[in-house]
Scaffold this active site. Structure first.
Site, PDB file in Angstrom:
ATOM      1  N   HIS A  79      -8.598   0.575  -3.720  1.00  0.00           N
ATOM      2  CA  HIS A  79      -9.466   0.344  -2.562  1.00  0.00           C
ATOM      3  C   HIS A  79     -10.193   1.660  -2.276  1.00  0.00           C
ATOM      4  CE1 HIS A  79      -9.430  -0.427   2.107  1.00  0.00           C
ATOM      5  NE2 HIS A  79     -10.648  -0.363   1.615  1.00  0.00           N
ATOM      6  N   HIS A  82      -1.322  -1.381  -4.295  1.00  0.00           N
ATOM      7  CA  HIS A  82      -2.565  -1.135  -3.565  1.00  0.00           C
ATOM      8  C   HIS A  82      -2.731   0.370  -3.353  1.00  0.00           C
ATOM      9  CE1 HIS A  82      -5.874  -2.321  -0.877  1.00  0.00           C
ATOM     10  NE2 HIS A  82      -5.479  -1.333  -0.084  1.00  0.00           N
ATOM     11  N   ASP A 129      -4.907   3.316  -1.828  1.00  0.00           N
ATOM     12  CA  ASP A 129      -5.928   3.620  -0.833  1.00  0.00           C
ATOM     13  C   ASP A 129      -6.549   4.981  -1.109  1.00  0.00           C
ATOM     14  OD1 ASP A 129      -6.027   1.374   0.998  1.00  0.00           O
ATOM     15  OD2 ASP A 129      -3.955   1.859   1.493  1.00  0.00           O
ATOM     16  N   SER A 171       0.848  -1.198   0.000  1.00  0.00           N
ATOM     17  CA  SER A 171       0.000   0.000   0.000  1.00  0.00           C
ATOM     18  C   SER A 171       0.879   1.242   0.000  1.00  0.00           C
ATOM     19  CB  SER A 171      -0.888   0.014   1.246  1.00  0.00           C
ATOM     20  OG  SER A 171      -1.388   1.323   1.432  1.00  0.00           O
ATOM     21  N   MET A 213     -11.029  -6.176   5.830  1.00  0.00           N
ATOM     22  CA  MET A 213     -10.172  -5.238   6.565  1.00  0.00           C
ATOM     23  C   MET A 213      -9.809  -5.872   7.906  1.00  0.00           C
ATOM     24  SD  MET A 213      -9.690  -2.655   4.650  1.00  0.00           S
ATOM     25  CE  MET A 213      -8.632  -1.816   5.867  1.00  0.00           C
ATOM     26  N   MET A 241      -9.145   7.684  -0.225  1.00  0.00           N
ATOM     27  CA  MET A 241      -9.956   8.115   0.929  1.00  0.00           C
ATOM     28  C   MET A 241     -10.544   9.483   0.640  1.00  0.00           C
ATOM     29  SD  MET A 241      -7.528   6.992   4.094  1.00  0.00           S
ATOM     30  CE  MET A 241      -6.600   5.451   4.084  1.00  0.00           C
ATOM     31  N   MET A 284     -12.317   3.959  -0.350  1.00  0.00           N
ATOM     32  CA  MET A 284     -12.935   4.302   0.931  1.00  0.00           C
ATOM     33  C   MET A 284     -13.674   5.615   0.730  1.00  0.00           C
ATOM     34  SD  MET A 284      -9.740   3.092   3.279  1.00  0.00           S
ATOM     35  CE  MET A 284      -8.622   3.005   1.885  1.00  0.00           C
ATOM     36  N   ASP A 320      -6.265  -6.713   4.484  1.00  0.00           N
ATOM     37  CA  ASP A 320      -5.652  -5.380   4.499  1.00  0.00           C
ATOM     38  C   ASP A 320      -5.618  -4.807   5.912  1.00  0.00           C
ATOM     39  OD1 ASP A 320      -4.856  -2.776   3.968  1.00  0.00           O
ATOM     40  OD2 ASP A 320      -6.601  -2.257   2.747  1.00  0.00           O
TER      41      ASP A 320
HETATM   42  C1  DX5 Z   1      -6.114   1.388   5.771  1.00  0.00           C
HETATM   43  C2  DX5 Z   1      -5.659   1.000   4.389  1.00  0.00           C
HETATM   44  C3  DX5 Z   1      -4.558   0.034   4.341  1.00  0.00           C
HETATM   45  C4  DX5 Z   1      -3.287   0.508   5.014  1.00  0.00           C
HETATM   46  C5  DX5 Z   1      -2.474  -0.672   5.410  1.00  0.00           C
HETATM   47  O1  DX5 Z   1      -7.238   2.180   5.643  1.00  0.00           O
HETATM   48  O2  DX5 Z   1      -6.741   0.423   3.671  1.00  0.00           O
HETATM   49  O3  DX5 Z   1      -4.302  -0.363   2.991  1.00  0.00           O
HETATM   50  O4  DX5 Z   1      -2.501   1.296   4.165  1.00  0.00           O
HETATM   51  O5  DX5 Z   1      -1.346  -0.227   6.087  1.00  0.00           O
HETATM   52  P1  DX5 Z   1      -0.579  -1.130   7.132  1.00  0.00           P
HETATM   53  O6  DX5 Z   1      -0.072  -2.333   6.391  1.00  0.00           O
HETATM   54  O7  DX5 Z   1       0.482  -0.245   7.645  1.00  0.00           O
HETATM   55  O8  DX5 Z   1      -1.583  -1.541   8.184  1.00  0.00           O
HETATM   56 ZN    ZN Z   2      -6.369  -0.520   1.656  1.00  0.00          ZN
END
Ligand code: DX5
Ligand code: ZN
Length: 216
Positions: free
Chosen positions: A66, A33, A35, A8, A138, A37, A68, A176
């Protein structure tokens, strides 16, 4: 199932995404990956489809997006146009339209995936197992990297894996959050085959070795 490592980039330097995705590819990552948000579904804001589009020329690896975001339906086209390879939508973001959204992602020529939060029951992912290319569980509350893995996730992975076996659907199961070299074996034994890792990969002094060890 082949184990795939999906670092990620949330854990990386936001001023260097292009170089980072190139570095990940050179060091043996299987997916990037991303993320996404929106500051609404989760408090932080990261980046959107325009950024994903800018990553594309830097790597041939699948861009695993992903989302969010609170209204995923309104975003699917822009991520498909940005040449995302996998789009994952949160069940909690739009329960009523989950199947419709997955179908729309597939119709856009992108792999479709659904994700549940740690507080959501595994059963809520079952309808998605019937049509999705991947499902994601998650193992931390979404929004932030560097949190601790929630061990209760292991039972949920098993439940989802067993359901997929009953359906005869050999789909990818991604996990994740909080995955380390210590707990990854349990995650894989429970039935997951796509491993997201943010801090474990980016805090490593030897990224290639860490990615190889995570793969087992
Ligand atoms: C959290 C993200 C993850 C996060 C994982 O909201 O969806 O992808 O980056 O990071 P680590 O591996 O540090 O928990
Ligand atoms: Zn993620």
């Amino acid at each position: 199932m082949k184990i795939k490592i999906a670092p990620s980039i949330l854990a990386s330097d936001f001023a260097k995404f292009g170089e980072t995705v190139e570095l990940l590819e050179r060091n043996g990552a299987d997916y990037i990956h991303c993320d996404v948000m929106d500051g609404n579904f989760v408090p932080p804001i990261t980046f959107g489809a325009q950024a994903v589009k800018a990553f594309r020329p830097h790597t041939s690896l699948p861009l695993d997006c992903h989302l969010m975001v609170t209204r995923p339906a309104a975003r699917l086209e822009e991520f498909a146009n940005a040449r995302a390879d996998i789009i994952t939508v949160h069940v909690e973001a739009d329960r009523e339209n989950l199947i419709k959204n997955l179908e729309k992602i597939k119709a856009l020529g992108v792999k479709a995936s659904a994700v549940i939060n740690p507080s959501t029951r595994a059963e809520e992912l079952f309808p998605a197992c019937e049509i999705a290319d991947m499902v994601l569980l998650m193992s931390v509350v979404p929004g932030w990297g560097g949190q601790k893995f929630i061990p209760e996730t292991l039972k949920k992975i098993e439940a989802v894996k067993n359901y997929c076996i009953r359906l005869g659907r050999d789909i990818d199961i991604e996990v994740d959050g909080g995955i380390t070299e210590d707990n990854v074996k349990d995650v894989i034994s429970a039935g997951a085959n796509v491993i997201v890792a943010g801090s474990t990969v980016f805090r490593s002094p030897d990224m290639a070795a860490t990615i190889a060890r995570l793969r087992g």
